[in-house]
Motif scaffolding. Sequence first.
Motif, mmCIF file in Angstrom:
data_model
loop_
_atom_site.group_PDB
_atom_site.id
_atom_site.type_symbol
_atom_site.label_atom_id
_atom_site.label_comp_id
_atom_site.label_asym_id
_atom_site.label_seq_id
_atom_site.Cartn_x
_atom_site.Cartn_y
_atom_site.Cartn_z
ATOM 1 N N PRO A 22 79.360 15.738 -66.103
ATOM 2 C CA PRO A 22 78.404 16.785 -66.465
ATOM 3 C C PRO A 22 77.904 16.601 -67.896
ATOM 4 C CG PRO A 22 80.617 17.642 -66.657
ATOM 5 C CD PRO A 22 80.745 16.225 -66.174
ATOM 6 N N SER A 23 76.912 17.348 -68.278
ATOM 7 C CA SER A 23 76.343 17.253 -69.619
ATOM 8 C C SER A 23 77.259 17.907 -70.652
ATOM 9 C CB SER A 23 74.977 17.944 -69.655
ATOM 10 O OG SER A 23 74.515 18.049 -70.989
ATOM 11 N N GLY A 24 77.766 17.105 -71.560
ATOM 12 C CA GLY A 24 78.632 17.620 -72.626
ATOM 13 C C GLY A 24 77.889 18.469 -73.633
ATOM 14 N N HIS A 25 76.657 18.074 -73.986
ATOM 15 C CA HIS A 25 75.864 18.873 -74.928
ATOM 16 C C HIS A 25 75.601 20.265 -74.365
ATOM 17 C CE1 HIS A 25 74.949 14.882 -76.639
ATOM 18 N NE2 HIS A 25 74.778 15.549 -77.766
ATOM 19 N N THR A 26 75.225 20.310 -73.094
ATOM 20 C CA THR A 26 74.951 21.593 -72.456
ATOM 21 C C THR A 26 76.228 22.425 -72.352
ATOM 22 O OG1 THR A 26 73.158 20.573 -71.207
ATOM 23 C CG2 THR A 26 73.953 22.699 -70.424
ATOM 24 N N ALA A 27 77.326 21.782 -72.018
ATOM 25 C CA ALA A 27 78.603 22.495 -71.925
ATOM 26 C C ALA A 27 78.985 23.094 -73.280
ATOM 27 C CB ALA A 27 79.701 21.561 -71.432
ATOM 28 N N ALA A 28 78.811 22.343 -74.345
ATOM 29 C CA ALA A 28 79.136 22.857 -75.677
ATOM 30 C C ALA A 28 78.254 24.049 -76.032
ATOM 31 C CB ALA A 28 78.984 21.751 -76.716
ATOM 32 N N ALA A 29 76.958 23.954 -75.727
ATOM 33 C CA ALA A 29 76.040 25.053 -76.034
ATOM 34 C C ALA A 29 76.389 26.306 -75.232
ATOM 35 C CB ALA A 29 74.601 24.626 -75.752
ATOM 36 N N ARG A 39 82.621 38.173 -76.302
ATOM 37 C CA ARG A 39 83.276 38.888 -77.396
ATOM 38 C C ARG A 39 82.407 39.969 -78.021
ATOM 39 N NH1 ARG A 39 88.253 36.532 -78.913
ATOM 40 N NH2 ARG A 39 88.528 38.367 -80.207
ATOM 41 N N TYR A 40 81.097 39.740 -78.104
ATOM 42 C CA TYR A 40 80.233 40.646 -78.864
ATOM 43 C C TYR A 40 79.150 41.323 -78.038
ATOM 44 C CZ TYR A 40 82.698 38.092 -82.407
ATOM 45 O OH TYR A 40 83.697 37.519 -83.159
ATOM 46 N N GLY A 41 79.091 41.028 -76.734
ATOM 47 C CA GLY A 41 78.148 41.719 -75.865
ATOM 48 C C GLY A 41 76.825 40.996 -75.701
ATOM 49 N N TRP A 42 75.975 41.603 -74.887
ATOM 50 C CA TRP A 42 74.699 40.978 -74.532
ATOM 51 C C TRP A 42 73.670 41.023 -75.644
ATOM 52 C CZ3 TRP A 42 73.986 37.536 -71.019
ATOM 53 C CH2 TRP A 42 74.841 37.477 -69.937
ATOM 54 N N THR A 43 73.822 41.929 -76.598
ATOM 55 C CA THR A 43 72.840 41.986 -77.693
ATOM 56 C C THR A 43 72.819 40.663 -78.446
ATOM 57 O OG1 THR A 43 73.167 44.363 -77.904
ATOM 58 C CG2 THR A 43 72.174 43.228 -79.776
ATOM 59 N N LEU A 44 73.978 40.102 -78.718
ATOM 60 C CA LEU A 44 74.056 38.791 -79.361
ATOM 61 C C LEU A 44 74.118 37.668 -78.334
ATOM 62 C CD1 LEU A 44 76.624 39.551 -82.209
ATOM 63 C CD2 LEU A 44 74.141 39.390 -82.380
ATOM 64 N N GLY A 45 74.635 37.952 -77.162
ATOM 65 C CA GLY A 45 74.799 36.933 -76.139
ATOM 66 C C GLY A 45 73.498 36.446 -75.535
ATOM 67 N N ALA A 46 72.545 37.332 -75.333
ATOM 68 C CA ALA A 46 71.274 36.934 -74.710
ATOM 69 C C ALA A 46 70.535 35.874 -75.525
ATOM 70 C CB ALA A 46 70.400 38.152 -74.457
ATOM 71 N N PRO A 47 70.374 36.063 -76.848
ATOM 72 C CA PRO A 47 69.724 34.988 -77.619
ATOM 73 C C PRO A 47 70.541 33.691 -77.615
ATOM 74 C CG PRO A 47 69.826 37.000 -78.921
ATOM 75 C CD PRO A 47 70.621 37.238 -77.680
ATOM 76 N N ALA A 48 71.864 33.808 -77.619
ATOM 77 C CA ALA A 48 72.703 32.609 -77.579
ATOM 78 C C ALA A 48 72.517 31.862 -76.257
ATOM 79 C CB ALA A 48 74.169 32.987 -77.781
ATOM 80 N N TYR A 49 72.440 32.607 -75.155
ATOM 81 C CA TYR A 49 72.188 31.977 -73.863
ATOM 82 C C TYR A 49 70.790 31.348 -73.821
ATOM 83 C CZ TYR A 49 76.313 33.332 -71.155
ATOM 84 O OH TYR A 49 77.589 33.435 -70.651
ATOM 85 N N ALA A 50 69.815 31.980 -74.454
ATOM 86 C CA ALA A 50 68.461 31.409 -74.497
ATOM 87 C C ALA A 50 68.477 30.066 -75.220
ATOM 88 C CB ALA A 50 67.492 32.382 -75.171
#
Length: 111
Positions: A22-29, A39-50
């Motif tokens: 699998p893609s290691g770069h994608t896995a790390a991201a 840990r901190y919820g969707w307010t911070l998680g959504a931009p991180a997932y983007a």
Amino acid sequence: MHTLKYAIDEKRPDSEARNSFPSGHTAAAFSGASFIQRRYGWTLGAPAYALATFVGYSRVHAGAHYVHDTLAGAAIAVGFTYLFTEPRADGLRIAPVVGERRTGLRISGRF
């Protein structure tokens, strides 16, 4: 992740190089993004997932991985994050501390 890459030994789409899946770069991201969300919820998680999604897209767009490589990397990372990371406890804990030679507040929280 590296053990899986070498065990499957899939050729990359842009060259004769191996170890595409699998893609290691994608896995790390996605590992970072899912940790932040857990840990901190969707307010911070959504931009991180983007941002993590952009990493996966860029790996496919650059020809370094197939789509299934990036999807597998993301799924593995998120799965392990949910197995090993507990959600953060809500709020801080504040308690008075009174002793013979000290008086104050103890402030604690989970990060």
